[in-house]
Design an enzyme around this catalytic site. Structure first.
Site, PDB file in Angstrom:
ATOM      1  N   GLY A  20       0.761  -1.346  -0.027  1.00 29.66           N
ATOM      2  CA  GLY A  20       0.047  -0.064   0.121  1.00 29.66           C
ATOM      3  C   GLY A  20       1.190   1.352   0.463  1.00 29.66           C
ATOM      4  O   GLY A  20       2.602   1.036   0.522  1.00 29.66           O
TER       5      GLY A  20
ATOM      6  N   GLN B  40       3.465   9.995   0.975  1.00 30.63           N
ATOM      7  CA  GLN B  40       4.285   9.795   0.860  1.00 30.63           C
ATOM      8  C   GLN B  40       4.916   9.706  -0.469  1.00 30.63           C
ATOM      9  O   GLN B  40       6.614   9.256  -0.344  1.00 30.63           O
ATOM     10  CB  GLN B  40       4.477   8.244   0.627  1.00 30.63           C
ATOM     11  CG  GLN B  40       3.564   7.456   2.470  1.00 30.63           C
ATOM     12  CD  GLN B  40       3.890   6.350   2.422  1.00 30.63           C
ATOM     13  OE1 GLN B  40       2.484   5.263   2.412  1.00 30.63           O
ATOM     14  NE2 GLN B  40       4.360   5.493   2.373  1.00 30.63           N
TER      15      GLN B  40
ATOM     16  N   CYS C  81       6.086  -0.173   6.810  1.00 33.35           N
ATOM     17  CA  CYS C  81       6.056   1.374   6.063  1.00 33.35           C
ATOM     18  C   CYS C  81       6.671   1.440   4.789  1.00 33.35           C
ATOM     19  O   CYS C  81       7.971   1.592   5.199  1.00 33.35           O
ATOM     20  CB  CYS C  81       5.606   2.095   6.906  1.00 33.35           C
ATOM     21  SG  CYS C  81       4.657   3.649   5.905  1.00 33.35           S
ATOM     22  N   LEU C  82       6.619   1.841   3.716  1.00 35.92           N
ATOM     23  CA  LEU C  82       7.779   2.112   3.213  1.00 35.92           C
ATOM     24  C   LEU C  82       8.405   3.291   2.988  1.00 35.92           C
ATOM     25  O   LEU C  82       9.386   3.167   2.701  1.00 35.92           O
ATOM     26  CB  LEU C  82       6.931   2.203   1.985  1.00 35.92           C
ATOM     27  CG  LEU C  82       6.322   0.969   0.547  1.00 35.92           C
ATOM     28  CD1 LEU C  82       5.737   1.222  -0.805  1.00 35.92           C
ATOM     29  CD2 LEU C  82       7.629  -0.358   0.729  1.00 35.92           C
TER      30      LEU C  82
ATOM     31  N   HIS D 138      -4.195   1.275   8.015  1.00 35.07           N
ATOM     32  CA  HIS D 138      -2.681   1.857   7.968  1.00 35.07           C
ATOM     33  C   HIS D 138      -2.490   2.641   6.703  1.00 35.07           C
ATOM     34  O   HIS D 138      -1.949   4.162   6.985  1.00 35.07           O
ATOM     35  CB  HIS D 138      -1.616   1.024   6.971  1.00 35.07           C
ATOM     36  CG  HIS D 138       0.086   0.764   7.361  1.00 35.07           C
ATOM     37  ND1 HIS D 138       1.060   0.307   7.888  1.00 35.07           N
ATOM     38  CD2 HIS D 138       0.592   1.854   6.408  1.00 35.07           C
ATOM     39  CE1 HIS D 138       2.012   1.224   7.454  1.00 35.07           C
ATOM     40  NE2 HIS D 138       1.677   2.443   6.628  1.00 35.07           N
ATOM     41  N   GLU D 139      -3.186   2.971   5.472  1.00 31.88           N
ATOM     42  CA  GLU D 139      -3.064   3.558   5.022  1.00 31.88           C
ATOM     43  C   GLU D 139      -3.710   5.227   5.204  1.00 31.88           C
ATOM     44  O   GLU D 139      -3.920   6.043   4.793  1.00 31.88           O
ATOM     45  CB  GLU D 139      -3.073   2.994   3.055  1.00 31.88           C
ATOM     46  CG  GLU D 139      -2.600   1.937   2.488  1.00 31.88           C
ATOM     47  CD  GLU D 139      -0.635   1.821   3.151  1.00 31.88           C
ATOM     48  OE1 GLU D 139      -0.378   3.380   2.843  1.00 31.88           O
ATOM     49  OE2 GLU D 139      -0.093   1.578   3.015  1.00 31.88           O
TER      50      GLU D 139
ATOM     51  N   HIS E  43      -2.055   7.162   7.301  1.00 31.41           N
ATOM     52  CA  HIS E  43      -1.651   8.175   6.234  1.00 31.41           C
ATOM     53  C   HIS E  43      -2.122   9.697   6.302  1.00 31.41           C
ATOM     54  O   HIS E  43      -1.037  10.441   6.024  1.00 31.41           O
ATOM     55  CB  HIS E  43      -0.957   7.707   5.390  1.00 31.41           C
ATOM     56  CG  HIS E  43       0.507   6.524   5.646  1.00 31.41           C
ATOM     57  ND1 HIS E  43       1.714   7.604   5.677  1.00 31.41           N
ATOM     58  CD2 HIS E  43       0.771   5.181   5.228  1.00 31.41           C
ATOM     59  CE1 HIS E  43       2.432   6.366   6.023  1.00 31.41           C
ATOM     60  NE2 HIS E  43       1.965   4.897   5.079  1.00 31.41           N
TER      61      HIS E  43
HETATM   62 NI    NI Z   1       2.756   2.826   5.940  1.00 30.69          NI
END
Ligand code: NI
Length: 156
Positions: free
Chosen positions: A47, A52, A89-90, A131-132, A135
């Site tokens: 995701g 991000q 998380c990226l 999670h997304e 953000h």
């Molecule tokens: Ni993330």
């Protein structure tokens, strides 16, 4: 096909900002969504939120192995149950930690043309949705982390 640079937690304060509601469903948005998917797949993530890649728009892309989901202006409208799982998380490379999330959620959003959609998630998809969507309000999973599991071997 184009990938964008993923912002890193601790290095970029933009990750703490609130993203803005999308009201123009135009080519610019579609390019962003395409680039977000390319970026997520190249980084081997499940995701990615627009913030991000440095764009403060309420957009997320998710693929938990069941195909690409694009969500514009997503909102969790109901949730049920509880589960604790490790997530990463990226924007927080090389780390993982456990977080408590609902077991099931229903999310209302819009598709890339602005049409209303609804997604119901269970298990891993629920985790990705929560999670997304976090953000979009500047929340990163480490804020909710119960335990760091970065160096622990996990049975998958
Ligand atoms: Ni993330």
């Amino acid at each position: 096909m184009a990938t964008r640079k993923i912002l890193e937690f601790g290095r970029d304060d933009m990750l703490r900002k609130h993203s803005r509601v999308v009201d123009k469903f135009d080519k610019r948005l579609w390019t962003l969504l395409d680039d977000m998917a390319d970026t997520m797949y190249e980084a081997d993530g499940a995701g990615l939120a627009a913030v991000q890649v440095g764009v403060l728009k309420r957009c997320v892309v998710i693929d938990v192995g069941e195909g690409l989901i694009e969500l514009i202006n997503p909102e969790i409208v109901s949730s049920e149950g509880e589960m604790i799982n490790a997530e990463g998380c990226l924007s927080v490379p090389g780390r993982r930690g456990t977080v408590k999330r609902p077991e099931r959620v229903t999310v209302r959003a819009q598709d890339r043309k602005g049409r209303p959609i609804e997604v119901r998630g269970e298990g891993f998809l629920t985790m990705a949705l929560c999670h997304e969507i976090d953000h979009l309000d500047g929340v990163i999973y480490v804020d909710k982390m119960i335990e760091d599991v970065t160096d622990r071997e996990e049975d998958e």
